[in-house]
Design a protein around this motif. Structure first.
Motif, PDB file in Angstrom:
ATOM      1  N   ASP A 146       0.596  -3.860  -8.142  1.00 11.86           N
ATOM      2  CA  ASP A 146      -0.045  -4.997  -8.792  1.00 11.86           C
ATOM      3  C   ASP A 146       0.894  -6.200  -8.841  1.00 11.86           C
ATOM      4  OD1 ASP A 146       1.792  -4.432 -10.754  1.00 11.86           O
ATOM      5  OD2 ASP A 146       0.348  -3.522 -12.131  1.00 11.86           O
TER       6      ASP A 146
ATOM      7  N   GLU B 198      -3.027   0.396 -13.755  1.00  9.21           N
ATOM      8  CA  GLU B 198      -4.016   0.602 -12.694  1.00  9.21           C
ATOM      9  C   GLU B 198      -5.408   0.426 -13.265  1.00  9.21           C
ATOM     10  OE1 GLU B 198      -3.589   4.331 -10.851  1.00  9.21           O
ATOM     11  OE2 GLU B 198      -4.630   3.742  -9.029  1.00  9.21           O
TER      12      GLU B 198
ATOM     13  N   SER C 216      -3.749  10.694  -3.164  1.00  4.75           N
ATOM     14  CA  SER C 216      -4.214   9.458  -3.795  1.00  4.75           C
ATOM     15  C   SER C 216      -3.499   8.283  -3.142  1.00  4.75           C
ATOM     16  CB  SER C 216      -3.930   9.485  -5.302  1.00  4.75           C
ATOM     17  OG  SER C 216      -4.416   8.314  -5.931  1.00  4.75           O
ATOM     18  N   GLU C 217      -4.031   7.080  -3.334  1.00  3.65           N
ATOM     19  CA  GLU C 217      -3.416   5.887  -2.754  1.00  3.65           C
ATOM     20  C   GLU C 217      -3.738   4.674  -3.606  1.00  3.65           C
ATOM     21  OE1 GLU C 217      -5.118   4.767   1.059  1.00  3.65           O
ATOM     22  OE2 GLU C 217      -6.912   5.941   0.586  1.00  3.65           O
ATOM     23  N   GLY C 218      -2.998   3.593  -3.381  1.00  2.47           N
ATOM     24  CA  GLY C 218      -3.239   2.378  -4.142  1.00  2.47           C
ATOM     25  C   GLY C 218      -2.283   1.277  -3.721  1.00  2.47           C
ATOM     26  N   TYR C 219      -2.394   0.124  -4.395  1.00  2.45           N
ATOM     27  CA  TYR C 219      -1.574  -1.051  -4.088  1.00  2.45           C
ATOM     28  C   TYR C 219      -0.791  -1.477  -5.334  1.00  2.45           C
ATOM     29  CZ  TYR C 219      -4.415  -1.552   0.151  1.00  2.45           C
ATOM     30  OH  TYR C 219      -5.048  -1.329   1.361  1.00  2.45           O
TER      31      TYR C 219
ATOM     32  N   LEU D  77       2.722   0.506  -9.508  1.00  2.00           N
ATOM     33  CA  LEU D  77       1.590   1.363  -9.153  1.00  2.00           C
ATOM     34  C   LEU D  77       1.834   2.731  -9.762  1.00  2.00           C
ATOM     35  CD1 LEU D  77      -0.991   2.166  -7.581  1.00  2.00           C
ATOM     36  CD2 LEU D  77       0.485   2.641  -5.610  1.00  2.00           C
TER      37      LEU D  77
ATOM     38  N   SER E 205      -8.342   0.719 -12.075  1.00  2.46           N
ATOM     39  CA  SER E 205      -9.421   1.611 -11.671  1.00  2.46           C
ATOM     40  C   SER E 205      -9.424   2.920 -12.430  1.00  2.46           C
ATOM     41  CB  SER E 205      -9.319   1.902 -10.172  1.00  2.46           C
ATOM     42  OG  SER E 205      -8.090   2.556  -9.887  1.00  2.46           O
ATOM     43  N   LYS E 206      -8.366   3.172 -13.237  1.00  2.00           N
ATOM     44  CA  LYS E 206      -8.299   4.428 -13.962  1.00  2.00           C
ATOM     45  C   LYS E 206      -8.344   4.159 -15.460  1.00  2.00           C
ATOM     46  CE  LYS E 206      -5.721   6.964 -10.457  1.00  2.00           C
ATOM     47  NZ  LYS E 206      -6.781   7.917 -10.189  1.00  2.00           N
TER      48      LYS E 206
ATOM     49  N   HIS F  65       0.829  -1.205   0.000  1.00  2.00           N
ATOM     50  CA  HIS F  65       0.000   0.000   0.000  1.00  2.00           C
ATOM     51  C   HIS F  65       0.864   1.256   0.000  1.00  2.00           C
ATOM     52  CE1 HIS F  65      -2.551   3.107   2.163  1.00  2.00           C
ATOM     53  NE2 HIS F  65      -3.266   2.829   1.100  1.00  2.00           N
TER      54      HIS F  65
ATOM     55  N   GLN G 123       0.795   5.779  -0.516  1.00  2.00           N
ATOM     56  CA  GLN G 123       0.045   7.028  -0.527  1.00  2.00           C
ATOM     57  C   GLN G 123       0.929   8.134  -1.086  1.00  2.00           C
ATOM     58  OE1 GLN G 123      -2.442   7.713   3.244  1.00  2.00           O
ATOM     59  NE2 GLN G 123      -0.867   6.324   3.984  1.00  2.00           N
TER      60      GLN G 123
END
Length: 337
Positions: free
Chosen positions: A119, A301, A114-117, A124, A303-304, A52, A54
């Protein structure tokens, strides 16, 4: 004959309007006006997925200085030569600033941009970054008997130089065991052998365990500016100086077991000493690598969606042009009949 010529002129004007609307140059897309940071997390050729991260916007550049903004405005980390680009700083300085900002951001629970994990490739992407200063921090990740601890990243976005940046954060790992671990925090006064100025000078250090304040200790000459403690492994420790002495800046350094608070004397500071209210995380002396590239790599990513830059305002002239052509055609046909 004159009417037919008039109809043809009218039709020609409509065609010109339609063609112009088709040839309108759209404004630069978001991808051109902003930049993308691509993180790649790998440790000894082992891909670190599911970590994770940020990203925070912390400030911007003004002429020959870096200015911190928003929730980061009151922080006083020790910077490098601000008259030079951050790319000209040594890696140790950049890493220390990143660790210091990370400590404050985590302790104070500041909201991220923004944040994410990462892959399955350990990648990321953070997109849509406007020019300015940014901080990227990652959480420790437990996998089996190993705990992966990433270094934080402090960098500048300048779209005039590049639109795509690759970052390779350094990652260390520790092996979990059942034995108690030894930890320590030490205070260092930098760049002036006569500092601190008074024999009764001391600092108050806050020690956090897994995000919660565990204890507050005093560091001074009597304890040689050092404090030690022992605890079970598996915790994330953070240390922070409660109040930064006047005319000093601070950096936090060290590793998973030893933490160092460095105060650097700066005669240019004219503001009053403020009480810092932010959060620390386990820091590492290893530095991160950031490279730049002109080419854009497709985002992984999910989600985008990719941004093409297409805007809706051209729809109106296109529609009007089309309607004018339909009306003109019907009118001409009626007159000819």
């Amino acid at each position: 004959m004159k009417k037919k010529i008039g109809y043809r002129v009218f039709t020609g004007i409509c065609m010109m309007i339609f063609m112009l609307s088709m040839c309108i140059v759209l404004p630069a897309s978001a991808a051109e006006d902003t930049s993308t940071l691509s993180l790649w997390c790998v440790k000894d050729e082992e891909i670190v997925d599911g970590m994770h991260w940020q990203i925070f916007r912390v400030g911007h550049r003004e002429t020959n200085d870096y200015v911190f903004e928003g929730a980061f405005a009151n922080y006083r980390p020790t910077l490098g030569d601000t008259t030079k680009s951050m790319l000209e700083w040594d890696a140790k300085t950049v890493s220390s600033v990143a660790n210091t900002l990370r400590v404050n951001a985590l302790i104070d629970g500041l909201p991220c941009l923004s944040e994410g994990y990462t892959d399955e490739k350990g990648n990321l992407n953070f997109t849509g970054l406007e020019d300015g200063l940014y901080l990227v921090i990652g959480d420790s990740l437990d996998k089996g008997e190993k705990t992966y601890i990433p270094s934080s990243i402090f960098f500048e976005v300048n779209s005039e130089q590049e639109n795509y940046l690759n970052a390779f954060p350094k990652i260390i790992y520790v092996t979990m065991n059942s034995e108690a671990e030894n930890y320590s925090v030490r205070k260092v006064w930098a760049n002036n052998e006569n500092q601190p100025p008074a024999l009764d000078t001391y600092i108050t250090c806050e020690i956090y365990c897994d995000g919660e304040l565990r204890e507050t200790v005093r560091l001074d000459r009597t304890n040689n500016w050092e404090y030690r403690w022992t605890d079970k492994p598996g915790h994330d420790w953070l240390v922070r100086e409660k109040e930064i002495p006047e005319n000093y800046t601070v950096t936090y350094d060290g590793n998973h077991y030893q933490y160092i608070i460095v105060n650097t004397y700066d005669e240019t500071i004219t503001t009053e000493t403020t009480t810092s209210t932010q959060k620390t995380t386990v820091t590492t002396t290893e530095t991160s690598t950031v490279t730049t590239a002109k080419t854009t790599i497709a985002s992984t990513e999910a989600s985008k969606l990719p941004q093409t830059g297409q805007l809706w305002w051209p729809v109106l002239p296109l529609t009007v042009g089309g309607l004018l052509l339909i009306v003109a055609g019907a009118w001409i046909r009626k007159k000819d009949e």
